[in-house]
Design an enzyme around this catalytic site. Sequence first.
Site, PDB file in Angstrom:
ATOM      1  N   ASP A  62      60.415   5.735  17.710  1.00 57.05           N
ATOM      2  CA  ASP A  62      60.113   6.864  17.451  1.00 57.05           C
ATOM      3  C   ASP A  62      60.408   8.232  18.047  1.00 57.05           C
ATOM      4  O   ASP A  62      60.707   9.709  17.848  1.00 57.05           O
ATOM      5  CB  ASP A  62      58.127   7.432  17.672  1.00 57.05           C
ATOM      6  CG  ASP A  62      57.840   7.248  18.632  1.00 57.05           C
ATOM      7  OD1 ASP A  62      59.247   6.921  20.183  1.00 57.05           O
ATOM      8  OD2 ASP A  62      57.076   6.996  18.732  1.00 57.05           O
ATOM      9  N   TYR A  78      64.590   1.630  25.398  1.00 54.98           N
ATOM     10  CA  TYR A  78      65.199   3.222  25.034  1.00 54.98           C
ATOM     11  C   TYR A  78      66.374   2.273  24.097  1.00 54.98           C
ATOM     12  O   TYR A  78      67.100   1.649  25.235  1.00 54.98           O
ATOM     13  CB  TYR A  78      65.184   3.801  25.598  1.00 54.98           C
ATOM     14  CG  TYR A  78      63.874   5.025  25.334  1.00 54.98           C
ATOM     15  CD1 TYR A  78      63.431   5.610  24.602  1.00 54.98           C
ATOM     16  CD2 TYR A  78      63.591   5.122  26.769  1.00 54.98           C
ATOM     17  CE1 TYR A  78      62.532   6.515  24.592  1.00 54.98           C
ATOM     18  CE2 TYR A  78      62.539   6.081  26.163  1.00 54.98           C
ATOM     19  CZ  TYR A  78      61.827   7.168  25.819  1.00 54.98           C
ATOM     20  OH  TYR A  78      61.053   7.778  25.526  1.00 54.98           O
ATOM     21  N   HIS A 131      53.937   8.420  20.307  1.00 51.80           N
ATOM     22  CA  HIS A 131      54.702   8.899  21.365  1.00 51.80           C
ATOM     23  C   HIS A 131      53.150   9.401  22.252  1.00 51.80           C
ATOM     24  O   HIS A 131      54.080  11.147  22.982  1.00 51.80           O
ATOM     25  CB  HIS A 131      55.612   9.593  21.226  1.00 51.80           C
ATOM     26  CG  HIS A 131      56.672   8.884  22.619  1.00 51.80           C
ATOM     27  ND1 HIS A 131      58.039   8.402  21.978  1.00 51.80           N
ATOM     28  CD2 HIS A 131      57.602   9.659  23.696  1.00 51.80           C
ATOM     29  CE1 HIS A 131      58.755   8.378  23.254  1.00 51.80           C
ATOM     30  NE2 HIS A 131      58.173   8.650  24.462  1.00 51.80           N
TER      31      HIS A 131
END
Lengths: 507, 507, 507, 507
Positions: free
Chosen positions: C269, C241, C361
């Site tokens: 995403d 991330y 995800h």
Amino acid sequence: MAATGKHLSGQEVAKHNSRDSCWIIVHGNVYDVTEFLDDHPGGSKIILKYAGKDATQEYDPIHPPDAITNNLPPERHLGPVDPETVQKVEVKVTDEEKARQQRVAARPPLDEILNLHDFEAIARQVMPEKAWAYYSSAADDEITNRENHAAYHRIWFRPRVLRNVTKVDWSTTILGHRSSMPVYITATALGKLGHPDGELNLTRAAAKHGVIQMIPTLASCSFDEIVDAARPDQVQFLQLYVNKDRNITKRIVQHAERRGIKGLFITVDAPQLGRREKDMRMKFEAEDPSEVTKSGSDGVDRSQGAARAISSFIDPGLEWADIDWFKSITRMPLILKGVQCWEDALLAYDAGLAGVVLSNHGGRQLDFARSGIEILVEVVSKLGEKRGLKFPNEKFQLYVDGGVRRATDILKAIALGATAVGIGRPFLYAFSSYGLEGVDKALQILHDEFEMNLRLLGAPTIKDVVPEMVDASNISSHGSAIPGDKLYESNYEIMQHARLREVKPKL
Amino acid sequence: MAATGKHLSGQEVAKHNSRDSCWIIVHGNVYDVTEFLDDHPGGSKIILKYAGKDATQEYDPIHPPDAITNNLPPERHLGPVDPETVQKVEVKVTDEEKARQQRVAARPPLDEILNLHDFEAIARQVMPEKAWAYYSSAADDEITNRENHAAYHRIWFRPRVLRNVTKVDWSTTILGHRSSMPVYITATALGKLGHPDGELNLTRAAAKHGVIQMIPTLASCSFDEIVDAARPDQVQFLQLYVNKDRNITKRIVQHAERRGIKGLFITVDAPQLGRREKDMRMKFEAEDPSEVTKSGSDGVDRSQGAARAISSFIDPGLEWADIDWFKSITRMPLILKGVQCWEDALLAYDAGLAGVVLSNHGGRQLDFARSGIEILVEVVSKLGEKRGLKFPNEKFQLYVDGGVRRATDILKAIALGATAVGIGRPFLYAFSSYGLEGVDKALQILHDEFEMNLRLLGAPTIKDVVPEMVDASNISSHGSAIPGDKLYESNYEIMQHARLREVKPKL
Amino acid sequence: MAATGKHLSGQEVAKHNSRDSCWIIVHGNVYDVTEFLDDHPGGSKIILKYAGKDATQEYDPIHPPDAITNNLPPERHLGPVDPETVQKVEVKVTDEEKARQQRVAARPPLDEILNLHDFEAIARQVMPEKAWAYYSSAADDEITNRENHAAYHRIWFRPRVLRNVTKVDWSTTILGHRSSMPVYITATALGKLGHPDGELNLTRAAAKHGVIQMIPTLASCSFDEIVDAARPDQVQFLQLYVNKDRNITKRIVQHAERRGIKGLFITVDAPQLGRREKDMRMKFEAEDPSEVTKSGSDGVDRSQGAARAISSFIDPGLEWADIDWFKSITRMPLILKGVQCWEDALLAYDAGLAGVVLSNHGGRQLDFARSGIEILVEVVSKLGEKRGLKFPNEKFQLYVDGGVRRATDILKAIALGATAVGIGRPFLYAFSSYGLEGVDKALQILHDEFEMNLRLLGAPTIKDVVPEMVDASNISSHGSAIPGDKLYESNYEIMQHARLREVKPKL
Amino acid sequence: MAATGKHLSGQEVAKHNSRDSCWIIVHGNVYDVTEFLDDHPGGSKIILKYAGKDATQEYDPIHPPDAITNNLPPERHLGPVDPETVQKVEVKVTDEEKARQQRVAARPPLDEILNLHDFEAIARQVMPEKAWAYYSSAADDEITNRENHAAYHRIWFRPRVLRNVTKVDWSTTILGHRSSMPVYITATALGKLGHPDGELNLTRAAAKHGVIQMIPTLASCSFDEIVDAARPDQVQFLQLYVNKDRNITKRIVQHAERRGIKGLFITVDAPQLGRREKDMRMKFEAEDPSEVTKSGSDGVDRSQGAARAISSFIDPGLEWADIDWFKSITRMPLILKGVQCWEDALLAYDAGLAGVVLSNHGGRQLDFARSGIEILVEVVSKLGEKRGLKFPNEKFQLYVDGGVRRATDILKAIALGATAVGIGRPFLYAFSSYGLEGVDKALQILHDEFEMNLRLLGAPTIKDVVPEMVDASNISSHGSAIPGDKLYESNYEIMQHARLREVKPKL
């Protein structure tokens, strides 16, 4: 004791109560059916149950009134019985029947019936189980039966707005005869199973509402009773099962024409009446299990329920070549009932017939036959392509039946080219639950729905209901049972809403 | 006792308690409705229940405040009653109502409401049954009603990644007016059925959140009350049912324009208000069965529920030719609400209107009408083809309503060309369960969902939500009930997971 | 009592138990979090619960080990506490927890676990509810979450026969590294919620079976713990991330490269972590209702569950322009995780990346995003058309994740062009129910299924699993909830089988 | 005591009751299986349970009669045992078994069996659970298993009317041999699990009805027993699993040809027998949990149920190159059973074979393999296109099996080009519930259904059942589980019918 005058006595009849000599009483007349036992389409057993007794009550709702006189040689008609001397067949009122009577008493008032589904919901509860089974059952897995209704649910509307619909008019003509709506009451058998007045309920309601009744070959009331019950100018059609003995058929057809019948609907989807398993299972449940077991081994097929019992006369040899013969014996318009593909509709057109009913017999014959409404789309398209026809067409009319429950269903059929739609079971359920008033109400509901839906469609008259008003592009998309993903699904925790706090009771 | 001064006394009024002379009190004034009884759209019976009494409590949530003064000739307005002398109508609190009050007290705190569905789940439990039935019911089998939501579930996203979505902005303009989101509160009738403040809940929440409210013709609050409740620069639209008496319509429209209304949405999908069977059934359940039975035979149709009672003035004769007249009486932008196919959208465009709402009236009118979102796809495609238009379009705006529950639903509509989306029932349920705070929360949830989903779509603003972001290729794939394979399925033994060992209790 | 030497005493810490001065103990160190309270992504309330106390037990499963030291300025690190003096936080074992412990004891032996679904069935029962809610929840209506699995059920096989499958080999290479199967363990957060060893269970099982683990940014174990637990030549990837503070990201990436990480999977995403309502509802159920109500009005959003609490650092501004920067700071192959349409896959290819993971995800971000397997079909087709690429492709690899439960699912993806498939939740459920042995068993099941299904497909190796072996023509056919035909269906009497005779008990 | 003459005594055998020396008695002969224990496909444990005892009862229904003599070297055949001296293995009759026996006694008479589904409904209740699990189970999620039947439900009829169907004839020829219907009894394993006479039930019923039985390699009765039970001119086929040891296969094939077998159906869809989880779970439920746990760690795979135990000899190396060898060892027509795409059907045609069975092994091998009926459509189309073939074709015959329950299913296959259809499980269920009479009845039901449905189709003979009579356009439309709209649906209040008044009981 001896017979009184020319009348046989009940005591005399009662002696003939075995397979060796079997007499029965029907409508006050005595018949010797000993030699007929093995030919009875419904099996010998049900007759033997009434050997030596009055069988009228059992006979009536299943047989056309003249069935016994037509089928038994005159010498076996033994003449009238003295009614005083006949012992009443004691009918035990079972607990189940008592419960049913209570349900009859608990019917909601007709005001609460809001749509045609409601009649079925009530009828299912207030009808004798056997009668319900006969009316509601269909072939094999009843796929076609349910598809008939489901198919309408794949058609959607494209309504128009800002059209003046102050006055809307849903009347039309069927074979040139005025009908207050694009609907006729189609033929269904054995009306007395549902109500003592049988098909007469339909005749009377049809008169009141200006719709046309198609009289069934297998009515519980006789053809003449039904015609007699009509108003002078009331239009009626006749549905015909063609008899192996063409003379009988000729007699029926020509009698009908003389009596003023305006159209002859020849059933072509039933060379043999279908197996309807719900009807068949009902029979087993109603009988003594030990008896059933025994009878299983005597080689007689008793497993076919009411339908088979009354239909053995139907000719499986009926073919296209017979059409000319029909033309030679009657001037009534001829319509084939039960056409199921465009090829046969084209043959019917080329044979000069007045129309066809696109129908699968309410799903009671060949399972996985397609719905009338699906066939309609193909017939309109192909007969346009092959013969340049446009529908609705005065010269060659298309009808559909099966699965109709709402005026919206009917308007879909009209938009797609049908002249009118036949409705059967919903009217049976209407009189089975409420008699004549039920049929009256059912027709009134349709009137209300037509008024509403023509306005909402933006179509002031039936002629304004055009193909562009529906989207039928999904009509041939047939889903099927999905092999469900059982492990995945049982793991999935279903989402929950917000919930009320649990209120704890105070002590 | 005599009347006090100019005021009538309650005792005097109480004498007029029959069909022969029927007075009622509404908002402190006495009206002689004797001759109006048979003209009452809701039937005479409900009025007779209050003959000689104060009917305000029953009158209020169903009628626009000025309904009685507008409909009754002035000579039947008998003047004020002395309130001291009016006997209170004793309202029995039923056990059912007590249980409902307990459920109201058990509502979860607003924090636990996570989405718009939650309001409906709570409202269904805390609303009076009659009110719930009126709000939730829809036409016939409620197919269109549910299709409205289901259609959104046939549209899937094609989100983009690696776009800077630090700041996302979901504000837009509707008819040139700023809106904090591409949503307006659409018109729904009889707000006081759900909450004493009725439509004012919507006005106040709309002000707070910067969204536009469309005021309904059939509001429970009067038009002026609703306009008065708005902030000075708050934008409001008006939904219009066109009266058979065009003078009344003209008065309403011109009054609205004077009061600053920014858009006139003319309802065109309701020449007659639909039959909503849940609403109708509720009525039967609420009444004395014996009464219903009786009334069934007096020829008066009382079966249409609340909708019919308030809508008999609507003109089924409204047509395209009337559009010019509307242009002549107002300069407000004109929008047709309830267009359902591209042909009518094209007519509206060619008629110079400002836009259309693609809507089926929440599924409450014609069943099997398609969803607004499905119609949108066809309208965008055909108006592009026929007139070269691109959407969203400032000059001719497309709106959709019906079935919206999530910001993702709205974003699908935006991607497909809509300018904004109307939401109705969810806001009704929001104030029916939590009053103004409920509507506030509902709008806040939408804000939260917009922020989240614009980021996840990769669209920093509403303009970035483009057609390529959705796959709507299944939009016209309509499944239908599958005739299930009952015998096969009941034979199938469902697969099982591994299971916990059974724990045997120790002795 | 006073602090012992340099250590603070528990009694001293205990005094700082309020919003005005709030100290907590984590892993034996004391931190002054008073000024951090309002910045805590999970809200101040959960911290205040542990004000003056040892918060380690609550802290551990949710936070990366270095979260507190990274986020709190050094001057707020008050130093170690004397463990002897700290009062134990008394953990009440609730009745629910006792019941859960009984379920843990009743787990079936691993032999009875036959497929990956079984782990989920057990985990759902033996995990703490909160942990289950965090792992299993997904966005909005969880449509995409379930679609991920359902999509595989729209793909069917076209197996080949009479191929020598005596030896079958399902090993492959991923980014050039050997993998014993075309599967990698994808990144999932907060492993310790399910098991005290958290992600280390995955590292160890991956080593044993020769598969590759992708280490998550939001692991419960620290990155170095996970790398340290690997065998010397064990291949690991890193999921990233991207932090708003690029220096932090740079430090993480370069540290990973130094530690031997072989591929960097940048999540694209999730500019914002999704709303997962099951997770959010769980929170309300776990807390004191009166507290929740109050907190609702203090303006702090506490409603986002565990996900939001740990993800506020993620940069929603990440964009394509950042890709060059990533190339400048590392030589690891770069892969984008969460690409959802061919347009973005093409951009990734043109940007010179090593591949993309077609993923939504796990359905936890944008609801109605399509499944990876559906996107795969479009990406393979369009990148073939636009760039002449064939898949699987060594230079630009395609992966999919989401919804995989069977080797057959994986083989479908391989046939359609994927290099490998990521599996996440099933492994979480495996260790949540059985620890390391569970993951070991899960991988063994996949081995067994690969052997079986390669043989049955007629494919001796992964390379032999070609596009012609599947029929994916239904992949984009999305059904949706059908507005059921309720009245018709409730009238329909379901067919019955033959039934056993009722056995009457003997007296 | 000592052995009597040449016979071993039971007491002597009883001493060899351990892993170190393990003797068992089968059919009165003693075998030393000590060294075979670890090679036993079903694991050593089940043998050790009978160490020193008579294992015949356990051995019989699972093993072909000559399995033990074929697999054990002659020196381990220790000779006959004196039956007098063998202690009976005490079989405890469990409560569950007693309940099953009661269910057997409660079977309805055969008359009440109306269709093939009914046998399954009864068999499921009267069979031992283990046997039911073996017969009914299928691969993985059993998707293909259920799809086999569901696929027929996507095919609809286009029946013709007005064709003379007085006489209808559904007989045909299969590989040149007369069959009274276009059906053969396909090979299924382990018939004695369902009935002591095993496959002989099928042989005898086949003789009576003039249909062809395909003898399975894995029959419970020996091949010769089954051939001996046939009438002199009764046609039988042989299904062949090819042994790794081709000499064994050669011996079997040539023996079959000598015994008059008319066709050799080589199974090509089972290089390894599938994992059938229902079967596997049953095993765990039947055993002592503590034992299972322990055995889980000894490295022996016991988890594969009955199928694996009997199939380890099957050669996964069988390939196209072997076809010539088969031609060299027999003149019987060769047919491949289990072809699943047109490419392999084409290879089979080009290899000069007599036909192929389009089959997925009843869904027991590769899950998500397509149904035979779906493959049929593609094979007919492609072999027409590539080789100009028309079907049905005498030279290269197509068969399908799997999922057939109705004559309508079969007629769909015939219309689409199949020569005949194989039916397996329904006959197993027929004899498992009613022995030979059950199979007799099952065939009779098919005869009845053929008569009915040929008439209703308008097809007097099998040759008249042509492609135009079906609409198979939906055959490749595979739905899948729909991610249901749970929140919306649980909010939706289902419509209700009119209801009966509640009848209040009188006091």
